[in-house]
Motif scaffolding. Structure first.
Motif, PDB file in Angstrom:
ATOM      1  N   LEU A   1      42.391   7.248 100.455  1.00  0.00           N
ATOM      2  CA  LEU A   1      42.600   5.828 100.149  1.00  0.00           C
ATOM      3  C   LEU A   1      41.307   5.032 100.325  1.00  0.00           C
ATOM      4  CD1 LEU A   1      46.067   5.412 101.866  1.00  0.00           C
ATOM      5  CD2 LEU A   1      45.629   5.223  99.402  1.00  0.00           C
ATOM      6  N   LEU A   2      40.526   5.368 101.332  1.00  0.00           N
ATOM      7  CA  LEU A   2      39.240   4.695 101.515  1.00  0.00           C
ATOM      8  C   LEU A   2      38.257   5.094 100.433  1.00  0.00           C
ATOM      9  CD1 LEU A   2      39.019   5.005 105.395  1.00  0.00           C
ATOM     10  CD2 LEU A   2      39.693   3.002 104.055  1.00  0.00           C
ATOM     11  N   CYS A   3      38.375   6.332  99.952  1.00  0.00           N
ATOM     12  CA  CYS A   3      37.595   6.781  98.797  1.00  0.00           C
ATOM     13  C   CYS A   3      37.950   5.953  97.566  1.00  0.00           C
ATOM     14  CB  CYS A   3      37.855   8.263  98.575  1.00  0.00           C
ATOM     15  SG  CYS A   3      37.144   8.964  97.080  1.00  0.00           S
ATOM     16  N   LEU A   4      39.235   5.706  97.357  1.00  0.00           N
ATOM     17  CA  LEU A   4      39.664   4.833  96.251  1.00  0.00           C
ATOM     18  C   LEU A   4      39.086   3.432  96.401  1.00  0.00           C
ATOM     19  CD1 LEU A   4      43.487   5.679  95.909  1.00  0.00           C
ATOM     20  CD2 LEU A   4      41.724   6.140  94.205  1.00  0.00           C
ATOM     21  N   ARG A   5      39.126   2.926  97.616  1.00  0.00           N
ATOM     22  CA  ARG A   5      38.662   1.557  97.866  1.00  0.00           C
ATOM     23  C   ARG A   5      37.175   1.397  97.620  1.00  0.00           C
ATOM     24  NH1 ARG A   5      38.363  -0.446 103.976  1.00  0.00           N
ATOM     25  NH2 ARG A   5      36.487   0.871 103.795  1.00  0.00           N
ATOM     26  N   ASP A   6      36.369   2.377  98.114  1.00  0.00           N
ATOM     27  CA  ASP A   6      34.917   2.221  98.123  1.00  0.00           C
ATOM     28  C   ASP A   6      34.195   2.968  97.017  1.00  0.00           C
ATOM     29  OD1 ASP A   6      35.396   0.747 100.384  1.00  0.00           O
ATOM     30  OD2 ASP A   6      34.723   2.297 101.783  1.00  0.00           O
TER      31      ASP A   6
ATOM     32  N   ASP B   1      39.943   6.587  90.620  1.00  0.00           N
ATOM     33  CA  ASP B   1      41.229   5.943  90.343  1.00  0.00           C
ATOM     34  C   ASP B   1      42.405   6.798  90.805  1.00  0.00           C
ATOM     35  OD1 ASP B   1      42.823   3.815  88.782  1.00  0.00           O
ATOM     36  OD2 ASP B   1      43.562   5.688  87.897  1.00  0.00           O
ATOM     37  N   THR B   2      42.230   8.124  90.808  1.00  0.00           N
ATOM     38  CA  THR B   2      43.320   9.040  91.124  1.00  0.00           C
ATOM     39  C   THR B   2      42.806  10.166  92.007  1.00  0.00           C
ATOM     40  OG1 THR B   2      44.368   8.572  88.994  1.00  0.00           O
ATOM     41  CG2 THR B   2      45.097  10.544  90.147  1.00  0.00           C
ATOM     42  N   VAL B   3      43.538  10.447  93.086  1.00  0.00           N
ATOM     43  CA  VAL B   3      43.136  11.461  94.055  1.00  0.00           C
ATOM     44  C   VAL B   3      44.305  12.408  94.307  1.00  0.00           C
ATOM     45  CG1 VAL B   3      42.235  11.905  96.375  1.00  0.00           C
ATOM     46  CG2 VAL B   3      41.579   9.811  95.160  1.00  0.00           C
ATOM     47  N   LEU B   4      43.996  13.692  94.391  1.00  0.00           N
ATOM     48  CA  LEU B   4      44.974  14.705  94.770  1.00  0.00           C
ATOM     49  C   LEU B   4      44.626  15.204  96.173  1.00  0.00           C
ATOM     50  CD1 LEU B   4      47.275  16.772  94.033  1.00  0.00           C
ATOM     51  CD2 LEU B   4      45.456  18.247  93.131  1.00  0.00           C
ATOM     52  N   VAL B   5      45.620  15.220  97.065  1.00  0.00           N
ATOM     53  CA  VAL B   5      45.435  15.699  98.434  1.00  0.00           C
ATOM     54  C   VAL B   5      46.326  16.926  98.637  1.00  0.00           C
ATOM     55  CG1 VAL B   5      45.554  15.143 100.883  1.00  0.00           C
ATOM     56  CG2 VAL B   5      44.979  13.347  99.237  1.00  0.00           C
ATOM     57  N   LEU B   6      45.740  18.003  99.164  1.00  0.00           N
ATOM     58  CA  LEU B   6      46.466  19.262  99.356  1.00  0.00           C
ATOM     59  C   LEU B   6      46.511  19.637 100.836  1.00  0.00           C
ATOM     60  CD1 LEU B   6      44.841  21.376  96.488  1.00  0.00           C
ATOM     61  CD2 LEU B   6      46.972  20.072  96.404  1.00  0.00           C
TER      62      LEU B   6
END
Length: 405
Positions: free
Chosen positions: A344-349, A380-385
Motif C-alpha cells: 500500500l505504501l508502494c502504491l502511495r509513493d 496502480d496494481t500490486v499482487l501479494v503472495l
C-alpha cells in the motif's frame, strides 16, 4: 468495495508506519542475535527482533498480566491503525465493527512460563489468565473487548499465509454489511520452546552473518530467519469511508486461498493458482500488475517453485518482484499483513522497496527481482503472495482507489 484506511505496524525494523517504511527503503535491518535466553549451543541464533518495545508505553497496565508478547504487539498495532484511520470506535455502533486476525503460534511465551510454574510449584501458582492467553483466537478477543467491536469476528491459523487470509475474511465481512473491520496478523515465539519449534522446520538459516543469513531467491540461499510482529489494517466499506472523508490507502480488490496437493500426487504446488484466482476475483489481467510482493522463502526448492509460478503467470522477467521481508525475517501470520502495508505504501509513493541481502539471482528463475535500491515506477496494481507450512497459499490484489466507483 472494501478499502483500507488505517495501518498499524509492529516490525523488527520499525514500530509505526513512518519508521518501518523509512527503514524498509533505506535497508535498515531488524535481524539480530537472539538474546532473550542463553542460545549457546543452538545451531542458529539470528532472528528478526522488535527492540525497545515497552508495553507499558502502549497499553493499560491492567492488560499486562493477562497478555502474551504477541497480544501486546497486536493491541499496539491495532491502536496505531485506528489512529491512522482517524476512527473512534466509540462513535460507531458496536455490532457494526468486527475483528479478523491470524496467529500461528498462540501465546507461546506466556503459556510456557505458566507451564514451568505448574511443573515446578504446582497448579495453585498458575495464572488464571492461562485459560485464554495461550489461545490462537486471543488477539481477536482482546482487540474486540478493548475497542467494543462486537460484529462478525474470527481467528485464522495458516502460518505465513494467515495474515492474508485474515484480510480476505475482513473483506468478506465488509461485503456482508459490516461497516468497519480490523484485520491482519501478529506473531511472536522466542522463548526456548518457541525457538526449538522454529528450528524444527529444518529451514532456518544457519548462516551466522545477519547480512546474508536470509537472502531470498539468491543462488546461495540457505534458509530463512524467523521474526516477530506484523501489521493490522482498518478496512471499511468504500461508501462509508468516502462519506466520512477518510484517507484511503487502496482497495483490497481480490483475494484467494489454495492448498497444495500432497507431494506424492506429483501435482504442482498451488501458489500460482491462488494468484490467478485472486487476479480473477479482482478483474485484473496479469499485464495490469505492476509489482509482486513475493512469499520469498529463502529455501532453494521453494524459491525455485515460486519463481516458476511467477514465470508461468507473467513470463520471464515480466513483472518486478520484491521481498522486503529480508529485513525482518518471516513473521508467520504477521508476514503477509506486513507485506500488504508495504504494498500500500508502494502504491502511495510509487516506490518499490528492494530485496536486501540478495546478490545473485539464478538466471533460470527468470525474475526481475528489485535489488540494491528502491525502484521508482508508476504503481496502480500490486499482487501479494504468501505460503504457510503444510500447504497453505494465499494471494491478495491491491489497487489504487482514486476515481474508482
Amino acid at each position: 468495495m472494501s478499502v483500507i484506511t488505517g495501518l498499524g505496524v509492529v516490525a523488527p525494523n520499525g514500530i509505526g508506519v513512518k519508521e518501518f517504511w523509512a527503514a524498509t527503503l533505506a535497508g535498515r535491518t531488524g535481524i539480530a542475535e537472539l538474546d532473550r535466553f542463553d542460545t549457546t549451543g543452538y545451531p542458529a541464533r539470528l532472528a528478526g527482533l522488535i527492540r525497545d518495545f515497552d508495553p507499558i508505553d502502549h497499553l493499560p497496565s491492567r492488560l499486562l498480566p493477562q497478555t502474551d508478547t504477541s497480544t501486546r504487539l497486536a493491541l499496539t498495532a491495532t491502536q496505531h491503525a485506528l489512529a491512522d484511520a482517524e476512527v473512534d470506535p466509540a462513535g460507531i455502533a458496536d455490532y457494526d465493527m468486527g475483528v479478523a486476525t491470524a496467529n500461528a503460534s498462540g501465546g507461546f511465551e506466556f503459556t510456557h512460563r505458566e507451564f514451568h510454574k505448574l511443573w515446578s510449584r504446582g497448579p495453585a501458582h498458575v495464572s488464571v489468565y492461562e485459560s485464554f492467553a495461550w489461545f490462537y483466537a486471543v488477539n481477536t478477543g482482546q482487540i474486540s473487548i478493548r475497542h467494543g467491536m462486537r460484529g462478525p469476528s474470527s481467528a485464522l491459523v495458516a502460518e505465513q499465509a494467515g495474515g492474508l487470509d485474515a484480510l480476505g475474511q475482513a473483506r468478506r465481512m465488509i461485503r456482508g454489511g459490516t461497516r468497519l473491520m480490523v484485520g491482519g496478523g501478529v506473531d511472536s515465539a522466542f522463548d526456548p520452546w518457541g525457538w526449538l519449534a522454529h528450528l524444527s522446520s529444518g529451514r532456518v538459516s544457519l548462516d551466522p552473518d545477519p547480512a546474508t543469513a536470509y537472502r531470498p531467491f539468491d543462488a546461495q540461499a540457505s534458509g530463512y530467519l524467523p521474526g516477530e510482529g506484523g501489521a493490522i489494517c482498518v478496512l471499511e466499506d468504500a461508501a462509508a469511508a468516502r462519506a466520512r472523508g477518510a484517507r484511503v490507502y487502496g482497495e483490497l480488490a481480490g483475494y484467494a486461498a489454495t492448498f497444495d496437493p500432497h507431494p506424492d500426487t506429483g501435482r504442482p504446488p498451488a501458489l500460482g493458482r491462488a494468484a490467478r484466482l485472486a487476479l480473477a476475483d479482482a478483474g485484473v489481467a496479469t499485464a495490469d500488475v505492476d509489482v509482486v510482493f513475493a512469499d520469498a522463502a529463502g529455501v532453494a526448492d521453494l524459491d525455485r517453485a515460486e519463481a516458476a509460478a511467477l514465470r508461468e503467470l507473467f513470463g520471464a522477467r515480466g513483472v518486478p518482484v520484491t521481498a522486503p521481508k529480508a529485513l525482518t525475517g518471516r513473521l508467520f501470520s504477521g508476514g503477509g499483513a506486513l507485506d500488504v502495508v508495504s504494498a500500500l505504501l508502494c502504491l502511495r509513493d510509487g516506490l518499490i522497496p528492494p530485496t536486501f541481502g540478495t546478490a545473485t539471482v539464478p538466471a533460470g528463475y527468470g525474475l526481475d527481482l528489485v535489488l540494491g535500491e528502491p525502484r521508482q515506477v508508476a504503481v496502480d496494481t500490486v499482487l501479494v503472495l504468501a505460503r504457510g507450512r503444510w500447504g497453505f497459499n494465499a494471494a491478495v490484489v491491491l489497487r489504487t482507489f482514486q476515481n474508482r466507483s
